[in-house]
Design an enzyme around this catalytic site. Structure first.
Site, PDB file in Angstrom:
ATOM      1  N   CYS A   1      40.254 -95.181 -10.063  1.00 11.35           N
ATOM      2  CA  CYS A   1      39.484 -96.272 -10.665  1.00 11.35           C
ATOM      3  C   CYS A   1      39.643 -97.564  -9.872  1.00 11.35           C
ATOM      4  CB  CYS A   1      39.879 -96.505 -12.115  1.00 11.35           C
ATOM      5  SG  CYS A   1      38.687 -97.579 -12.966  1.00 11.35           S
TER       6      CYS A   1
ATOM      7  N   CYS B   1      32.189 -96.771 -12.800  1.00 10.41           N
ATOM      8  CA  CYS B   1      33.261 -97.742 -12.984  1.00 10.41           C
ATOM      9  C   CYS B   1      32.743 -98.864 -13.879  1.00 10.41           C
ATOM     10  CB  CYS B   1      33.706 -98.304 -11.634  1.00 10.41           C
ATOM     11  SG  CYS B   1      35.128 -99.392 -11.741  1.00 10.41           S
TER      12      CYS B   1
END
Length: 523
Positions: free
Chosen positions: A275, A454
């Site tokens: 991430c 994201c």
């Protein structure tokens, strides 16, 4: 003391005394196993005395007495059970060490006899592993399938950003692994230690070998906290935190809430990391809270990233820069955290300039750190590894280029997609159908397009929903009139705050492929 190592996790020795236990602990042993029956010799300490010394030193202990010259299969099975339950490395002892060695050999034979053979073996019981298993079983019940996973707890890691922001409670992101393993899947509660792809076997940390027809590798990524000197000891106190750990995300929330102005640093290491937007998410959400509480104006907020850009997909940068300007964040590109001096509350960065690399010291009142991240050791040193250390795969089919019976997905594979939960969610059905094709002796039938997502939390209530595939190609899931992913959106916040957690627990991990049906070759 004559100690003989039989394996990395097991050694044997002659009779030990209680006074020896402290030295054994210092040598790195984590458990002691007694194979000598009490009362065998006049000068022999009782097993309970050794156990008391072991417990006092923080070591595990097991008593598996066996008679020399009369060892039985039951003794070997008891030895196997003890070795499976004790933390290693283990030191086993008897009068001379010979009996313990023979029992270890017999226990290994028990282990080999009991080693499983599976149609599909999945190494890793995180998001990717469980989702893949569930997707396989949705398509074909009766597959003999096992998951190798040592952990009792399972975490919804995308939620840790929200824990750090005070939106979720930490317990909301944790569940017991046992309750998530799909019905019909055998859970092998162990760690993988070695891959033997030519023998179609995986060696476990306890020495067992498990064989397979098709192997799926998805053990995740390792957060290397020790790569930054001073960081491990500093975490969790004196203003040093990270949303990349379950136990630290609540500390982030507490630090941000108590912050009254000063210098706040946020760091991002070199890629790859899981991430890649999470380091920024923590920063934006913190700044928004400080803006609302009136302390942002008296704060020096700095973002130190080892990268050369704010975000790897240019389409999303303008919206992020609006928030950088709004929060008056000082951006530092090519700035890598290399040391923490918690005593002086100073962070040391390496920064490139025209004359080479310089070291810059920055004092902090709080610092949110993201550690460097690498492939697990047993992956990096295996025949499956690419040059990057991650499992080598074809980017489309996620099959290993040299071992057609091996697939990989999630954070541990070498594909160039962003390492996100959304990527694993999209990869799992692709791997599932390709695994079934491999079982049938056929080539892969589905492809993965590099999709990852994201949700960049730029303020409480708004998100820039970055969705992209290989090469940074924009891949929005929703029409532009509903959600323009390049702009902050309240609907995107609703997606992350309310919709995605149940989609994870009740959809992805159950094999429900909402909006992620695999793309079939030729379709």
């Amino acid at each position: 003391m004559a100690i003989k190592q039989l394996a990395p996790t097991l050694s044997v020795a002659p009779q030990i005394m209680p006074a020896d236990v402290e030295d054994l602990s210092a040598m790195g042993f984590r458990s002691i196993l007694c194979n000598r029956p009490d009362g065998e010799g006049a000068d022999q300490p009782m097993a309970a005395q050794i156990e008391a010394a072991a417990r006092a030193a923080g070591l595990g202990f097991a008593y598996v007495p066996a008679v020399a010259g009369a060892l039985t299969d039951a003794d070997a099975a008891a030895m196997r059970r003890a070795l499976d339950s004790l933390p290693g490395p283990v030191l086993a002892y008897c009068r001379s060490g010979a009996r313990a060695e023979k029992l270890a050999e017999m226990a290994d034979m028990v282990c080999v006899r009991n080693a499983g053979h599976y149609d599909v073996l999945i190494v890793g019981g995180g998001s990717a592993g469980i989702a893949t298993a569930a997707s396989i079983l949705k398509r074909r019940r009766g597959i003999h399938l096992a998951i190798v996973e040592p952990s009792n707890a399972h975490y919804y890691q995308p939620g840790w950003t929200m824990v750090g922001a005070g939106v979720f409670e930490s317990g909301f992101t944790r569940r017991d692994e046992a309750g998530l393993i799909p019905r019909g899947v055998e859970w092998i509660k162990a760690s993988a230690s070695t891959f033997l792809p030519d023998e179609k076997q995986v060696v476990l940390n306890d020495g067992r070998r498990v064989s397979y027809i098709v192997l799926v590798v998805c053990p995740g990524i390792v957060l290397d906290w020790n790569a930054i000197p001073g960081l491990s000891d500093a975490l969790g106190h004196d203003g040093v935190t990270s949303n990349y750990r379950y136990d630290l995300a609540p500390y982030t929330n507490r630090l941000v809430k108590q912050f009254k102005g000063g210098r706040a640093l946020f760091t991002q290491p070199p890629m790859p990391i899981k991430c890649a937007g999470a380091p920024q998410k923590a920063m934006y959400l913190s700044c928004h809270r400080w803006e609302k509480s009136g302390v942002l104006g008296s704060s020096d907020v700095q973002f130190h990233t080892a990268g050369a850009v704010l975000f790897g997909v240019p389409a999303y940068v303008p919206a992020l820069m609006d928030y950088v300007d709004r929060y008056d964040i000082n951006l530092n590109f090519g700035s890598k955290l290399v040391e923490i001096d918690s005593a002086s509350k100073t962070a040391i960065f390496e920064q490139a300039d025209g004359d080479g690399v310089k070291r810059v010291a920055e004092r902090y009142d709080m610092i949110h750190v993201v550690p460097p991240q690498v492939a697990p050791d047993f992956v990096r040193t295996s025949p499956l590894a690419a040059a990057s250390g991650f499992v080598e795969v074809d980017e489309a089919t996620l099959r290993h280029p040299r071992y057609p019976d091996i697939f990989a997905l999630g954070d541990a594979c070498s594909a160039s997609n962003a390492k996100t939960m959304a990527a694993a969610r999209k990869q799992a059905p692709v791997v599932a159908v390709n695994v079934l094709a491999a079982l049938d002796g056929k080539p892969p039938v589905a492809t993965y397009d590099g999709y990852g997502s994201c949700p960049l939390t730029v303020e409480a209530g708004k998100i820039v929903l970055a969705e992209f595939g290989y090469g940074g190609t924009l891949m929005p899931s929703f029409p532009n009139w509903l959600i323009d992913g390049t702009r902050p959106s309240r609907l995107s916040w609703l997606l992350k705050d309310t919709i995605l957690p149940p989609v994870y627990w009740h959809g992805m991990l159950k094999g429900r492929e909402w909006m992620v049906k695999p793309h079939m070759i030729g379709a």
